[in-house]
Design an enzyme around this catalytic site. Structure first.
Site, PDB file in Angstrom:
ATOM      1  N   ASP A  18       5.906   2.998   7.058  1.00  0.00           N
ATOM      2  CA  ASP A  18       5.948   2.391   5.732  1.00  0.00           C
ATOM      3  C   ASP A  18       6.242   3.421   4.648  1.00  0.00           C
ATOM      4  O   ASP A  18       7.107   3.231   3.796  1.00  0.00           O
ATOM      5  CB  ASP A  18       4.618   1.707   5.405  1.00  0.00           C
ATOM      6  CG  ASP A  18       4.299   0.588   6.375  1.00  0.00           C
ATOM      7  OD1 ASP A  18       5.164   0.271   7.207  1.00  0.00           O
ATOM      8  OD2 ASP A  18       3.182   0.045   6.296  1.00  0.00           O
ATOM      9  N   SER A  24       0.838  -1.208   0.000  1.00  0.00           N
ATOM     10  CA  SER A  24       0.000   0.000   0.000  1.00  0.00           C
ATOM     11  C   SER A  24       0.869   1.254   0.000  1.00  0.00           C
ATOM     12  O   SER A  24       0.634   2.180  -0.787  1.00  0.00           O
ATOM     13  CB  SER A  24      -0.964  -0.002   1.192  1.00  0.00           C
ATOM     14  OG  SER A  24      -0.273  -0.090   2.410  1.00  0.00           O
TER      15      SER A  24
HETATM   16  P1  ADP Z   1       0.178  -4.401   2.539  1.00  0.00           P
HETATM   17  O1  ADP Z   1       0.493  -2.952   2.537  1.00  0.00           O
HETATM   18  O2  ADP Z   1       0.737  -5.114   3.722  1.00  0.00           O
HETATM   19  O3  ADP Z   1       0.537  -5.104   1.268  1.00  0.00           O
HETATM   20  P2  ADP Z   1      -2.526  -3.408   2.647  1.00  0.00           P
HETATM   21  O4  ADP Z   1      -3.822  -4.065   2.964  1.00  0.00           O
HETATM   22  O5  ADP Z   1      -2.121  -2.251   3.476  1.00  0.00           O
HETATM   23  O6  ADP Z   1      -1.412  -4.552   2.692  1.00  0.00           O
HETATM   24  O7  ADP Z   1      -2.514  -2.936   1.125  1.00  0.00           O
HETATM   25  C1  ADP Z   1      -2.814  -3.852   0.081  1.00  0.00           C
HETATM   26  C2  ADP Z   1      -3.691  -3.174  -0.945  1.00  0.00           C
HETATM   27  O8  ADP Z   1      -2.946  -2.162  -1.653  1.00  0.00           O
HETATM   28  C3  ADP Z   1      -4.162  -4.109  -2.037  1.00  0.00           C
HETATM   29  O9  ADP Z   1      -5.266  -4.886  -1.619  1.00  0.00           O
HETATM   30  C4  ADP Z   1      -4.527  -3.120  -3.137  1.00  0.00           C
HETATM   31  O10 ADP Z   1      -5.770  -2.517  -2.872  1.00  0.00           O
HETATM   32  C5  ADP Z   1      -3.439  -2.059  -2.976  1.00  0.00           C
HETATM   33  N1  ADP Z   1      -2.334  -2.322  -3.931  1.00  0.00           N
HETATM   34  C6  ADP Z   1      -1.093  -2.740  -3.664  1.00  0.00           C
HETATM   35  N2  ADP Z   1      -0.341  -2.884  -4.790  1.00  0.00           N
HETATM   36  C7  ADP Z   1      -1.135  -2.543  -5.818  1.00  0.00           C
HETATM   37  C8  ADP Z   1      -0.966  -2.462  -7.254  1.00  0.00           C
HETATM   38  N3  ADP Z   1       0.202  -2.763  -7.861  1.00  0.00           N
HETATM   39  N4  ADP Z   1      -2.027  -2.063  -7.992  1.00  0.00           N
HETATM   40  C9  ADP Z   1      -3.197  -1.715  -7.399  1.00  0.00           C
HETATM   41  N5  ADP Z   1      -3.407  -1.768  -6.063  1.00  0.00           N
HETATM   42  C10 ADP Z   1      -2.413  -2.179  -5.279  1.00  0.00           C
HETATM   43 MG    MG Z   2      -0.217  -1.546   3.960  1.00  0.00          MG
END
Ligand code: ADP
Ligand code: MG
Length: 397
Positions: free
Chosen positions: A168, A124
């Site tokens: 982060d 994220s």
């Molecule tokens: P983390 O940050 O630990 O991976 P989060 O729940 O905070 O988990 O964030 C994950 C979310 O970020 C995904 O479910 C999506 O909505 C968004 N996300 C991450 N990478 C991408 C990407 N490359 N394209 C679109 N959305 C993304």
């Molecule tokens: Mg996150």
């Protein structure tokens, strides 16, 4: 400590299509301390979110991702609220810019990447930071690191609705290759700690992904945050000389026991002891002592498991399995918890044996496939895109 405002993001906008990148991060130690002014020690890791941004001729803002089928397109004066999907992350960043009065010309932003989603490796923040840098470039604007990090955190807090701290976004922006970033989240000063001091150069950081997805937006993270904040408020009332929870001692916390729930006491005990562990980990890194660093990491896990209660069976199993294996100095849950990954400090010569033993133990116990990543510390988005700016941002149309 270095002041982050020394460095500025400065990328010239150009017409056509441009590519920007941001890494993921793993937190070595300092968990849940980043919303109480405490210390954290993440490093950036070589997963990447890529943003392709081009000027739009239709007068709109468009968002798409290679990872999700639904995209979004909106008029430039659209201020509609979040919709509850991935696009909230980049649109939240756009909103933060708009609220600060930054005029951003119409664009189409396309995201791709290989950061595991919801694994505690901060996909994220990677999305937010790469979006911020792409939009700044497009608007020909410049902002200091800490403003970018705070703005991305605000996007996640206010638009997405996840009550994350600042770690982060700061790590993804400001991290440096071959270093961990020791961040003081009270004033956003930081120190870069070499990952290859003395015997540490013979170690590797191995991340093990339990495959259990966590969600900061889910209830548990927010509940923990509230339990901590109640404790912090009481502590500061009783000891007004303290600036925040991270400043307090366990003795001071004990003096508040009659006013706090057992849960709040345990959560605060984790925060106070975790800050001390980060200081001890810093010294172990400066001394290049993997055995000491590893044992501090494993102690941090016990505190997350028992006091903060943000671990799960799968993660506890992975930590216990790891520390029983040859060459593993220490292991702990990394990230917000309730799923996600462990971070392991492993002797380089034992890494292959370590990862295969971990995979087979996890398969036997949970019938789940464990993914492991041997991670070097890489540059954050600032350094990555500055380099690209001088030699490798490509005009693609
Ligand atoms: P983390 O940050 O630990 O991976 P989060 O729940 O905070 O988990 O964030 C994950 C979310 O970020 C995904 O479910 C999506 O909505 C968004 N996300 C991450 N990478 C991408 C990407 N490359 N394209 C679109 N959305 C993304
Ligand atoms: Mg996150």
């Amino acid at each position: 400590m270095t002041s982050s405002s020394d460095e500025q993001i400065s990328i010239q906008a150009r017409s056509g299509s441009h590519q920007f990148v941001a890494p993921a991060r793993v937190n070595l130690i300092g968990e849940h301390t980043d919303y109480t002014g405490g210390l954290v020690m993440p490093m950036a890791i070589p997963f990447t979110t890529v943003a392709q941004l081009r000027s739009a001729t239709d007068g709109r803002y468009s968002f798409s991702s290679g990872l999700f089928s639904a995209g979004r397109s909106m008029a430039t004066d659209d201020r509609s609220p979040r919709v509850g999907d991935w696009s909230d992350y980049p649109i939240g960043v756009l909103r933060e810019f708009q609220q600060r009065g930054l005029q951003i010309p119409p664009f189409a932003l396309h995201l791709t990447g290989n950061v595991p989603l919801g694994a505690g490796l901060s996909s994220s923040a990677s999305v937010e930071v790469v979006t911020a840098i792409a939009l700044l470039s497009h608007a020909q604007a410049t902002l200091p690191i800490e403003v970018i990090a705070k703005l991305c955190q605000s996007a996640e807090n206010n638009y997405v609705g996840s009550p994350c701290g600042i770690m982060d976004q700061f790590a993804v922006t400001a991290a440096k290759r071959d270093h961990a970033l020791l961040l003081n989240t009270r004033d956003l000063t930081f120190e870069l700690l070499p990952m290859n001091n003395n015997s540490l150069s013979n170690c590797r950081i191995v991340v093990a992904n339990s495959g259990v997805r966590h969600s900061i937006a889910g209830g548990d993270y927010g509940l923990r945050r509230r339990e901590v904040e109640v404790g912090q408020t009481k502590l500061l009332q009783r000891f007004p000389e303290l600036r925040d929870l991270g400043d307090g001692t366990l003795e001071q916390l004990s003096a508040c026991a009659d006013e706090l729930s057992p849960e709040s006491m345990r959560r605060c005990r984790h925060i106070i002891s975790e800050n001390q562990r980060v200081r001890n980990a810093r010294q172990a890194m400066l001394d290049g002592d993997p055995a000491r660093l590893g044992s501090i990491m494993t102690a941090a896990h016990a505190s997350e498991r028992d006091d903060f209660e943000c671990s799960i069976d799968e993660i506890d199993f992975l930590v216990d399995a790891a520390v029983s294996l040859r060459g593993c100095y220490g292991a702990r849950l990394t990230g917000g918890g309730f799923g996600g990954c462990t971070v392991n400090l492993v002797n380089a010569a034992d890494v292959d044996e370590f990862t295969s033993a971990m995979k087979s133990a996890y398969r036997s116990k949970f019938s789940l496939e464990l993914e492991t990543y041997v991670c070097e510390a890489v540059d954050g988005a600032l350094a990555r895109n500055a380099a690209q700016h001088t030699n490798s941002i490509r005009e693609t149309n």
